[in-house]
Write a protein that holds these residues in place. Structure first.
Motif, short mmCIF file in Angstrom:
data_model
loop_
_atom_site.label_atom_id
_atom_site.label_comp_id
_atom_site.label_asym_id
_atom_site.label_seq_id
_atom_site.Cartn_x
_atom_site.Cartn_y
_atom_site.Cartn_z
N THR A 103 -117.29 76.93 39.92
CA THR A 103 -117.28 76.89 41.39
C THR A 103 -116.18 75.96 41.87
O THR A 103 -115.40 76.29 42.77
N ARG A 104 -116.11 74.80 41.25
CA ARG A 104 -115.07 73.84 41.63
C ARG A 104 -113.68 74.43 41.38
O ARG A 104 -112.78 74.31 42.22
N ASP A 163 -126.23 76.35 34.69
CA ASP A 163 -125.91 75.63 35.93
C ASP A 163 -124.62 74.82 35.79
O ASP A 163 -123.78 74.80 36.68
N LYS A 164 -124.49 74.16 34.65
CA LYS A 164 -123.32 73.30 34.49
C LYS A 164 -122.03 74.14 34.57
O LYS A 164 -121.07 73.75 35.23
N THR A 219 -127.33 71.82 40.88
CA THR A 219 -128.05 70.88 40.05
C THR A 219 -127.65 69.47 40.47
O THR A 219 -126.50 69.09 40.38
N ARG A 263 -121.65 77.03 36.03
CA ARG A 263 -121.46 77.50 37.41
C ARG A 263 -120.85 76.40 38.27
O ARG A 263 -119.97 76.67 39.09
N ASP A 264 -121.30 75.17 38.08
CA ASP A 264 -120.72 74.06 38.84
C ASP A 264 -119.23 73.93 38.57
O ASP A 264 -118.42 73.81 39.49
N HIS A 320 -123.06 78.28 44.59
CA HIS A 320 -123.98 77.21 44.99
C HIS A 320 -123.53 75.92 44.34
O HIS A 320 -124.04 75.49 43.31
N ALA A 321 -122.52 75.39 44.92
CA ALA A 321 -121.97 74.14 44.39
C ALA A 321 -123.01 73.04 44.46
O ALA A 321 -123.72 72.92 45.46
N GLY A 322 -123.09 72.29 43.40
CA GLY A 322 -124.00 71.15 43.41
C GLY A 322 -125.46 71.54 43.40
O GLY A 322 -126.31 70.79 43.85
#
Lengths: 577, 322, 216
Positions: C31-32, C24-25, A9, C27-28, A5-7
């Motif tokens: 993900t990239r 979350d950070k 946040t 995972r971001d 789930h890119a982005g």
């Protein structure tokens, strides 16, 4: 298993590209997306103090001066992070904490910069330091007269002892109940952390060799403190603490400074200190939001650490001071001292998994306090280690020369690796120095050239430590032992303090001999470095400097216009938005 | 028993069982007015003959059970944290579960007769406490640094097995009190009420030591952390003075203080739950914070001891020479 | 090539993606990283091909799993101008150093074997890289850039850092991976949390595999 789930946040603001501390507010480091109110000052009206740098020196001083009622603006070239939301558990991503602007390194032993010694963020290098909070050995403040090497400090260790205690309280240092070396000190405010496998191995080695060891006094919480959570032993300390357990300047001094009425300007690179015709400094030119600006100030404090501080002083040269500011002694940029950071590595049959917990949970300062059996001046401590995978892989490649299958296979032993690493004293030499290169950086400022060569004493110290640590690893039955002999850490010197204007740049109060309203307050002022991590001493000096400035102001001995702290504190409403 | 999933289950079962048992112990005590049907009926001739000793005995069972419940939950958590590295680490779970069941049985039992199985279980619990203390001492001593603060803080808690020892002792006392329906209640020829008060006082001091050590580890960062190191020693002193004092005193203040300690013991769970929430990730990160945060099941051991103190005081009131 | 055996059978650090160890950070960021396609943005096609060949020798990868796109990871770092921030005199900035080094390596390859580096058999590629490592390559294309400095501080460093920035490599070495908010509880020698990789001991994969399957 894995949801992409890119982005997910939505990050409203990017601290790397747009300043956060503006519009009367600054980021609240304790709440994701939060803000705290911040007083702001006009550029056209001189503030009492413009401070360049917000790390262990500048951040601490900004806090103390603001609390004493002075008007303070502190500049940092780096971003203003909220660790809880901005820090990933990732080595690559977190290189954003390091000072990676262009620099040239040369000499016989060119330094490695970036990750292990300079930070570019509000909070400076303390955002990624290893939190090791040691006091200096008292004799080091008089190493020339008492130990026969280096230079004497113009400071008395008894006085420093009380400032150390103040810092230890302010950072809630977690340390052993009794410290085995040196004169008595008050009990650390928080208890020591549990040892991890790597620390246990250090302890075993010390016991086998008959020397003392202890839990390392660390600036990371072992119990809750306000909104900061205690350490969860995630092991990413030197890539930035995402839980605020680490008591960096960013989460300690800076919030206090703002609450006391200081302004922080992030993404603000100071390029030149302005000197008036009177010979006094009048403010700083800084780059922010895409253009150069000027902040007027009655006093300027340079606190950019041992490379950026001399660089700024040299880059601020005028016709009147053609060799740079505060440089009548010719010593600005000279006597750069790093600390030796050599290691001995091995493999244990047991699982060590040193990635858990702060990297250096156990320490021995034996060779800082024991002078017998040395063929060198100075001392060293050594600590347990916990390299994360990227750092470890690069160590195997760079220092051990492994690549190909041998590297891949060696990496599979990652969880069994045990290592000991020194923080060793290097002697001051004028030939180790920071000068200006002809090349310029993204701001158009001349970049620094850092020249470094070890002297014979440095090499003898390193040799002694490597032999000793090898024995310590052999004593715990480590196999496959090898030596990493080229690493260094921490930066000091380049604007040393002293009691004579001809042989030093600043006096004991960190005030430059040449320009009475120009101050330097960071690791640059160290005449010697000792074998201990410098952050606690930098902060202690900053606290002392603040006390001295207050005393001088009361006596009317500060420069015109800044004789008395401006009264503004009551105008600040300290409440969360 | 080495598979992680099974270890998880055992630890969870231990916690759950202790919680349920504690709840039923407390509810059975609150239903004093009308005994539920499942209670073991006492033979009629004895029911009226010496109700005070049976009452005191049942209260002691309840105290022993509270302690056992605390031990069951605490050792489940702590030994799970220790990955049940040594098979012997299952022992306190089994024994405290057994002690808990025995205490439930005793709490429900109205008969003025000692019970052989209960006696045996309580002795086993006491022995387990002694052996466990030995194990824990050995564990701390063999670590690098020996009996250093580091190892006393983070090694096996030396004081913890004492709780099951105390549970066993109180249970054993309970049986002696229960069977003393014709004579004065005595334990090892000492007046029972006073002996139990003294044992409980000593237990309170020991438990204070344990809380003091662990709260020192937490640097007393919250002022409420001072409560369990200040209130219980006063309680211990009151109990000791009751044990040593002359007959005929009502000990009203002491009983009031014991109730205060009982409340503190259960409130401690709440404080510790708050402490867990203050760790990174709070309750969402429970798999770490239950283990690294303040131990949830530990504070009720104060309640168990305070309940024993109340039982002793009750016995002394009923039998001025006990 | 000798046979590779999994030291941490069945362990996948990505199994913890949705658990308390990842925020979350992180995972971001990951993900990239996982979405980087194996094609160049900074390098030219030719340069990229050479980097792929070099990366294969510096960090050889087993054929049984999808490879980590090392060259693309290096490429993106250069494209985004993420630099070390320090260099020796005569050494150009990171991207330019790569271009010059690759050109020089291909020149050496052409001079010695009349082929581009990427076309050489593995043994000859290794031979050239060893020569670079020990400072023996002197072709004019190196300019002021010494081959051993390029090998140690640019080529090898960037490739090694790229590979060990990838979750596949983390799983391979049994590292716990990202850890926030959840860190670790059991810290001492031979202690392991249920959310850490279990190592296969004495050739007994089954126990470790079962434990690793439970990692969340």
């Amino acid at each position: 298993m894995m949801q992409l789930h890119a982005g997910a946040t939505a990050v409203s603001d990017d601290p790397l590209h747009a300043p956060r501390a503006c519009d009367g507010r600054a980021p609240d480091v304790f709440r994701p997306g939060g803000w705290v109110p911040m007083r702001q000052y006009r550029e056209s009206e001189p503030v009492d103090f413009a401070i360049v740098g917000t790390g262990a020196g500048g951040g601490t001083l900004a806090c103390k001066l603001a609390e004493y009622g002075f008007s303070v603006v502190a500049f940092d070239a780096g971003p203003y992070f909220r660790p809880l939301e901005d820090f990933a558990s990732d080595e690559s991503e977190q290189t954003k904490l390091y000072w990676t602007d262009d620099r040239i390194v040369d000499g016989d032993n060119p330094l490695q910069l970036g990750s292990n010694n300079s930070g570019k963020a509000v909070g400076g290098s303390t955002v990624h330091f290893a939190m090791v909070s040691l006091r200096f050995r008292p004799e080091w403040f008089k190493s020339r007269s008492m130990l026969g090497y280096g230079a004497d400090w113009p400071l008395d260790w008894h006085e420093m002892w009380s400032y150390y205690a103040e810092i230890e309280q302010a950072l809630k240092i977690a340390g052993p109940v009794t410290y085995p070396w040196g004169p008595p000190r008050p009990r650390y405010p928080y208890r020591a952390h549990p040892l991890n496998g790597a620390a246990r191995a250090l302890a075993k080695g010390c016991e086998a060799l008959g020397i003392k060891w202890t839990e390392t006094p660390l600036a990371t919480l072992s119990a809750p403190r306000g909104l900061a959570r205690p350490c969860v032993y995630r092991g990413f300390c030197v890539t930035g603490c995402s839980t605020n357990a680490k008591q960096s300047a960013l989460v300690t001094w800076i919030p206090r400074a703002i609450a006391a009425g200081a302004e922080i300007r992030d993404l603000a690179m100071v390029g030149r200190v302005e000197v008036e015709s009177s010979g006094l400094v009048s403010g700083v030119h800084y780059h922010r939001d895409g253009r150069w600006r000027f902040q007027r100030a009655r006093n300027v404090v340079v606190a950019g650490y041992a490379i950026e501080t001399p660089r700024l002083l040299l880059n601020s040269a005028t016709a009147r001071f053609p060799n740079g500011l505060a440089n009548s002694s010719g010593l600005v940029g000279k006597n750069l001292m790093t600390q030796s950071n050599q290691a001995v590595w091995g493999r244990l049959e047991q699982e060590v998994r040193s990635y858990k917990g702060p990297p250096s949970l156990a320490i021995t300062e034996h060779w800082n306090y024991e002078d017998r059996g040395k063929d060198f001046f100075g001392g060293y401590s050594y600590m347990s280690q916990g390299p994360l995978p990227q750092l470890w892989a690069n160590t195997l490649f760079n220092a051990r020369g492994l690549w190909g299958n041998s590297l891949v296979e060696a990496m599979k032993d990652y969880n069994h690796v045990v290592g000991l690493k020194i923080v060793g004293e290097m002697l001051p030499q004028e030939s180790n120095r920071v000068t200006l290169s002809e090349e310029v950086d993204q701001y158009g400022l001349r970049i620094p050239r850092i020249t470094y060569s070890w002297c014979d004493n440095d090499k003898r110290l390193i040799d002694h430590s490597l032999k000793f640590m090898r024995r310590a690893l052999e004593a715990v039955n480590a196999t496959d032992i090898w030596i990493q002999d080229d690493d260094t850490c921490h930066l000091n010197g380049t604007a040393r303090m002293g009691s004579d204007a001809r042989s030093s740049v600043v006096d004991a109060d960190c005030r430059s001999w040449d320009i009475p309203n120009l101050w330097i307050c960071d690791g640059s002022v160290f005449p010697t470095v000792g074998g201990a991590n410098p952050s606690l001493t930098i902060q202690a000096i900053a606290c002392r400097t603040a006390d001295r400035i207050r005393a001088l102001a009361r006596r009317g001995e500060l420069e015109a216009g800044s004789a008395r702290p401006s009264i503004h504190r009551c105008s600040i409403e300290v409440q969360r938005l | 028993m080495n598979r992680p999933a099974e270890r998880d289950l055992i630890a969870m079962a231990g916690i759950a069982a202790s919680g349920l048992a504690l709840a039923s112990l407390l509810s059975s005590s609150s239903a004093r007015v009308r005994p539920p049907r499942w209670r073991l009926a006492a033979p009629g001739r004895n029911r009226s003959s010496n109700p005070e000793t049976v009452k005191a005995a049942r209260r002691l069972n309840r105290a022993a059970g509270t302690l056992a419940a605390s031990v069951l939950a605490d050792s489940s958590v702590e030994h799970y944290r220790g990955s049940f590295k040594n098979k012997a680490m299952y022992t306190p779970l089994l024994v405290s579960a057994l002690t808990l069941a025995t205490s439930l049985h005793g709490t429900a039992d109205m008969r003025p007769l000692a019970h052989k199985a209960r006696d045996a279980t309580y002795l086993l619990a006491a022995a387990t406490g002694l052996v466990g203390s030995g194990f824990h001492l050995y564990n701390v001593g063999k670590r690098v640094g020996g009996f250093s603060w580091q190892n006393v803080f983070y090694g096996a808690p030396i004081g913890a097995p004492m709780a099951i020892l105390l549970s066993g002792l109180l249970g054993f006392c309970s049986e002696r009190v229960r069977e003393a329906h014709r004579t004065r209640p005595r334990i090892f020829r000492l007046p029972a009420g006073r002996a139990i008060a003294a044992v409980t006082g000593a237990g309170l001091l020991g438990t204070t030591g344990e809380a003091g050590l662990l709260h020192f580890r937490g640097a007393y960062h919250n002022p409420f952390m001072l409560l369990p190191v200040t209130l219980p020693p006063i309680g211990a002193a009151l109990l000791m003075s009751a044990a040593g004092g002359g007959p005929g005193r009502t000990h009203r203040f002491t009983r009031w203080w014991m109730r205060l300690l009982t409340g503190m013991g259960f409130a401690g769970v709440g404080f510790h739950a708050y402490g867990v929430s203050r760790n990174m990730g709070g309750w969402r990160n429970w798999s770490q914070n239950i283990l690294n945060g303040p131990p949830l099941p530990a504070p009720p051991s104060f309640a168990g001891l305070a309940l024993a103190g109340l039982a002793a005081l009750g016995l002394m009131k009923a039998h001025p020479d006990a | 090539m000798h046979e590779r055996r999994d030291r941490y059978p069945g362990y996948d650090v990505l199994a913890k993606w949705s658990g308390p160890s990842w925020n979350d950070k992180t995972r971001d960021v990951i993900t990239r990283r996982l979405s980087i396609a194996p094609e160049p943005r900074f390098f030219t096609r030719d340069e990229y091909e050479t980097v792929v060949a070099i990366a294969d020798r510096i960090v050889p990868q087993p054929a049984v799993r999808p490879p980590v796109p090392i060259a693309a990871l290096v490429d993106r770092k250069l494209a985004e101008q993420i630099m070390d921030g320090f260099r020796r005199p005569g050494v150009p900035r990171d991207g330019e150093a790569w271009r010059r080094g690759l050109k020089a390596l291909n020149a050496e390859s052409a001079a010695a074997y009349d082929k581009r580096f990427a076309e050489l058999p593995e043994a000859l590629q290794d031979k050239l890289l060893r020569a670079a490592q020990s400072g023996e390559l002197k072709a004019a294309e190196w300019g002021g850039l010494r081959c051993e400095v390029f090998f140690k501080h640019r080529l090898g460093r960037d490739i090694v850092l790229a590979y060990y920035a990838h979750p596949t490599a983390w799983s391979e070495i049994g590292w716990g991976g990202p850890a926030s908010p959840r860190g670790y509880v059991r810290l001492d020698l031979d202690e392991r949390d249920p959310w850490e990789a279990a190592e296969a001991k004495d050739g007994n994969d089954a126990t470790a595999r079962r434990s690793n399957r439970g990692v969340r």
